[in-house]
Write an enzyme that holds these catalytic residues in place. Structure first.
Site, PDB file in Angstrom:
ATOM      1  N   ASN A  23       0.835  -1.190   0.000  1.00 34.68           N
ATOM      2  CA  ASN A  23       0.000   0.000   0.000  1.00 34.68           C
ATOM      3  C   ASN A  23       0.871   1.241   0.000  1.00 34.68           C
ATOM      4  O   ASN A  23       1.135   1.797  -1.056  1.00 34.68           O
ATOM      5  CB  ASN A  23      -0.962  -0.024   1.188  1.00 34.68           C
ATOM      6  CG  ASN A  23      -2.167   0.858   0.942  1.00 34.68           C
ATOM      7  OD1 ASN A  23      -2.157   1.744   0.118  1.00 34.68           O
ATOM      8  ND2 ASN A  23      -3.224   0.619   1.669  1.00 34.68           N
ATOM      9  N   ASP A  24       1.322   1.680   1.145  1.00 37.68           N
ATOM     10  CA  ASP A  24       2.066   2.937   1.228  1.00 37.68           C
ATOM     11  C   ASP A  24       3.350   2.912   0.399  1.00 37.68           C
ATOM     12  O   ASP A  24       3.740   3.938  -0.161  1.00 37.68           O
ATOM     13  CB  ASP A  24       2.398   3.271   2.684  1.00 37.68           C
ATOM     14  CG  ASP A  24       1.149   3.522   3.525  1.00 37.68           C
ATOM     15  OD1 ASP A  24       0.113   3.930   2.955  1.00 37.68           O
ATOM     16  OD2 ASP A  24       1.208   3.301   4.744  1.00 37.68           O
TER      17      ASP A  24
END
Length: 97
Positions: A23-24
């Site tokens: 994700n990040d």
């Protein structure tokens, strides 16, 4: 698996990039959104690939608690489900051709 520093310079030449559960660390907001809490964080620049397939269980944000702009990019496709089952299904599709 390829190291970030090795692949980022070549990402424009990648036809298909498969992101599994990340994700990040693949969020382009880290590069271009100065208001983002992850701005300035090094990321794997998957958004530069021609096509990005993201395997995730949901659209839930990552550790930073923010939406990932990659998930809404024109070149990105979301594939929801369990990563192992999803990869097995993709491999089976290629074997059937």
């Amino acid at each position: 698996m390829v190291e970030m520093d090795d692949i980022n310079p070549r990402m424009d030449s990648v036809d298909v990039c498969v992101v599994i559960g990340a994700n990040d660390v693949v969020n382009p907001a880290a590069l271009d959104d100065e208001s983002s809490p992850i701005y300035g964080m090094p990321i794997i620049e998957t958004h530069r690939a021609k096509t990005v397939i993201v395997l995730k269980r949901s659209m839930n944000p990552g550790f930073a608690g923010i939406q990932n702009a990659l998930f809404f990019a024109e070149n990105a496709r979301m594939y929801f489900g369990d990563a192992k089952a999803s990869i097995q299904a993709l491999v089976a599709e290629f074997k059937n051709d």
